[in-house]
Motif scaffolding. Structure first.
Motif, short mmCIF file in Angstrom:
data_model
loop_
_atom_site.label_atom_id
_atom_site.label_comp_id
_atom_site.label_asym_id
_atom_site.label_seq_id
_atom_site.Cartn_x
_atom_site.Cartn_y
_atom_site.Cartn_z
N LYS A 266 1.04 -1.15 -0.11
CA LYS A 266 -0.14 0.16 0.04
C LYS A 266 0.92 1.11 -0.09
CE LYS A 266 -0.74 1.12 4.55
NZ LYS A 266 -0.67 2.60 4.68
N ASN A 267 0.49 2.06 -0.28
CA ASN A 267 0.72 3.26 -0.25
C ASN A 267 0.97 4.23 0.79
OD1 ASN A 267 1.78 6.32 -1.12
ND2 ASN A 267 0.60 6.77 -2.95
N LYS A 268 1.89 4.35 1.44
CA LYS A 268 2.43 4.98 2.66
C LYS A 268 1.81 6.13 3.35
CE LYS A 268 6.30 2.25 4.22
NZ LYS A 268 8.16 2.47 3.67
N ASP A 269 1.15 6.97 1.73
CA ASP A 269 1.11 8.12 2.04
C ASP A 269 -0.33 8.70 1.86
OD1 ASP A 269 3.57 9.54 1.99
OD2 ASP A 269 3.28 9.11 -0.24
N ARG A 270 -1.35 7.30 1.74
CA ARG A 270 -2.43 7.49 1.27
C ARG A 270 -3.05 6.15 2.33
NH1 ARG A 270 -4.70 6.19 -4.92
NH2 ARG A 270 -6.25 6.48 -3.36
N LYS A 271 -3.90 6.89 3.60
CA LYS A 271 -4.61 5.74 4.22
C LYS A 271 -5.61 4.53 4.02
CE LYS A 271 -5.08 8.91 8.13
NZ LYS A 271 -5.85 10.49 8.91
N PHE A 272 -6.17 4.73 2.65
CA PHE A 272 -7.88 3.78 2.46
C PHE A 272 -6.89 2.81 1.11
CE2 PHE A 272 -10.48 7.13 3.39
CZ PHE A 272 -10.68 6.45 4.13
N VAL A 273 -7.21 1.72 1.38
CA VAL A 273 -6.07 0.66 0.52
C VAL A 273 -7.80 0.31 -0.69
CG1 VAL A 273 -5.40 -1.60 0.14
CG2 VAL A 273 -5.31 -0.30 1.69
N SER A 274 -7.29 0.28 -1.95
CA SER A 274 -8.00 -0.02 -2.65
C SER A 274 -8.60 -1.29 -3.23
CB SER A 274 -7.73 0.54 -4.10
OG SER A 274 -6.80 0.55 -5.15
N ASN A 275 -9.68 -1.42 -3.87
CA ASN A 275 -10.03 -2.85 -3.81
C ASN A 275 -9.09 -3.72 -4.99
OD1 ASN A 275 -12.33 -2.61 -2.61
ND2 ASN A 275 -14.25 -1.89 -3.75
N ASP A 276 -8.71 -3.23 -6.09
CA ASP A 276 -7.71 -3.21 -7.17
C ASP A 276 -6.04 -3.95 -6.12
OD1 ASP A 276 -9.80 -3.18 -9.23
OD2 ASP A 276 -8.28 -0.92 -9.44
N LEU A 277 -5.87 -3.40 -5.61
CA LEU A 277 -4.53 -4.01 -5.18
C LEU A 277 -4.85 -4.83 -3.70
CD1 LEU A 277 -1.51 -3.36 -3.90
CD2 LEU A 277 -3.37 -1.06 -1.83
N VAL A 278 -6.11 -5.23 -3.51
CA VAL A 278 -6.37 -6.29 -2.62
C VAL A 278 -6.19 -7.22 -3.16
CG1 VAL A 278 -7.44 -7.13 -1.07
CG2 VAL A 278 -7.26 -5.21 -0.19
N LEU A 279 -7.10 -7.13 -4.24
CA LEU A 279 -6.96 -8.80 -5.47
C LEU A 279 -5.84 -8.70 -5.96
CD1 LEU A 279 -10.17 -7.51 -7.06
CD2 LEU A 279 -10.44 -8.78 -5.60
N SER A 280 -4.98 -7.24 -6.02
CA SER A 280 -4.18 -8.48 -7.13
C SER A 280 -2.75 -9.16 -5.83
CB SER A 280 -2.95 -6.72 -7.45
OG SER A 280 -2.19 -5.94 -6.39
N VAL A 281 -2.84 -8.89 -4.67
CA VAL A 281 -2.41 -9.73 -3.33
C VAL A 281 -3.13 -10.67 -3.60
CG1 VAL A 281 -1.98 -9.88 -0.69
CG2 VAL A 281 -1.76 -7.49 -2.35
#
Length: 379
Positions: A266-281
């Motif tokens: 996740k991007n350290k500068d952003r608090k929220f995690v996108s659905n796309d990032l979760v799906l890629s993980v």
């Protein structure tokens, strides 16, 4: 020169020689003491590698595990003395390790009952035993483990096919059992399904109270996801939580794997995690181990070093680049950091993360290594 002066001079010479001998002896003693100190330091065994955050209070309960968890809690708090040996089994990710750490943390609150509590993985027990044989300190090893009031061993299935270790473990088991100590074990398989174990040790496990842990219900699993979300400082959408819960239940995966990967990416500068990032993980987590093996084999053939050396913890310089390349290539192919850590000598999460960064840095600075990387990626 009179006789008194002569004898006095000879006496001074002898004293100086004795002084030299004593100083040499002191130096030898110091060296021996230093050697013993180094030896003892190398053999020093910690009683526990525990997680303070894993407690009974933080354990998520539902109908499938509530009675089992309370049974363990009553045993360690001496509210129940019906049994002293517990064998916990179930698939990966159901909470076995959390429960063992909770038992340890609870036992610490009762020093009047338990003055020595040991929590170890079975693989660590094997390493300590091998090291004690090598250094001829088996008596110290036995004294360490047999003083335990509570012995907690995680992943006992890792003892399979280790004949000498199993024999020593059996003697430790019997000694502590006769002493009245509490014994807690965990495994992916039930005692009846264990393979590669001696008959006497299997009989001991089968005689213990067997507790099977199943996956949490959907509602309880979502509750646990919120707990992990808070622990890692993440903000996930409801869809992301749903994706993770479905994935964990269908693939028998540990939640820690998933949240560690999300935290890393996740991007350290952003608090929220996108659905796309979760799906890629989640997609990366599905990577089978045979992909890692195939990549290590390619790197091994190119550099003319064995696969065992690449995956070992050896720090020899000629293994650095092959190992870094294999780790990066496997990661690009979808292997998770946790899978890479387990495959490459049970390395920690941070060690794999550092290896990935170092390899990317080397690829930028070394054109030859970059060419090898491109070539092996296409083979």
């Amino acid at each position: 020169m009179n006789h008194s002066d002569y004898y006095k001079k000879n006496l001074e010479k002898q004293v100086s020689r004795v002084g030299d001998i004593l100083s040499i002896k002191d130096s030898i003693d110091q060296c021996l003491n230093k050697k013993d100190w180094i030896k003892n330091k190398r053999l020093r065994i910690k009683s526990v590698d525990h997680r303070a955050d894993m407690t009974f209070e933080s354990f998520v309960l539902d109908d499938s595990n509530e009675a089992l968890v309370k049974m363990c809690h009553n045993t360690i708090t001496k509210k129940s003395t019906l049994f002293d040996t517990v064998f916990i089994h179930g698939s990966s990710g159901v909470g076995k390790t959390h429960l063992l750490h909770a038992i340890y943390n609870e036992a610490q609150k009762h020093p009047s009952f338990f003055h020595r509590i040991i929590l170890k993985k079975a693989s660590d027990f094997t390493k300590h035993f091998s090291l004690s044989l090598k250094n001829r300190t088996i008596q110290n090893f036995r004294k360490f483990y047999r003083q335990a009031n509570v012995l907690i061993i995680d992943n006992v299935h890792d003892l399979a096919h280790c004949e000498k270790t199993m024999e020593e473990f059996l003697h430790t088991f019997d000694y502590l059992k006769d002493k009245g100590s509490l014994l807690f074990f965990s495994s992916k398989m039930s005692p009846n399904d264990l393979e590669g174990f001696s008959t006497p040790l299997l009989n001991r496990f089968q005689g213990a109270v067997s507790l099977k842990f199943d996956f949490l219900s959907s509602q309880a699993l979502i509750k646990m996801l919120h707990f992990k979300e808070k622990k890692y400082g993440l903000f996930l959408t409801q869809d992301s939580l749903k994706y993770i819960s479905e994935y964990v239940k269908s693939h028998n995966k540990n939640l820690e794997n998933v949240f560690e990967e999300i935290s890393l990416k996740k991007n350290k500068d952003r608090k929220f995690v996108s659905n796309d990032l979760v799906l890629s993980v989640l997609k990366k987590e599905k990577s089978p181990k045979n992909k890692i093996k195939a990549i290590v084999s390619k790197v091994s053939d190119h550099y003319k070093v064995s696969q065992q050396e690449i995956c070992s913890k050896s720090k020899k310089p000629h293994l650095t680049r092959p190992r870094y390349l294999a780790i990066l290539m496997a990661y690009k192919e979808g292997a998770s950091v946790r899978e890479l850590g387990e495959y490459f000598g049970h390395r920690s999460f941070s060690s794999i993360h550092i290896a990935l960064k170092m390899c990317q840095k080397l690829l930028k600075n070394e054109s030859e290594l970059f060419s090898i990387y491109n070539y092996l990626s296409k083979v």
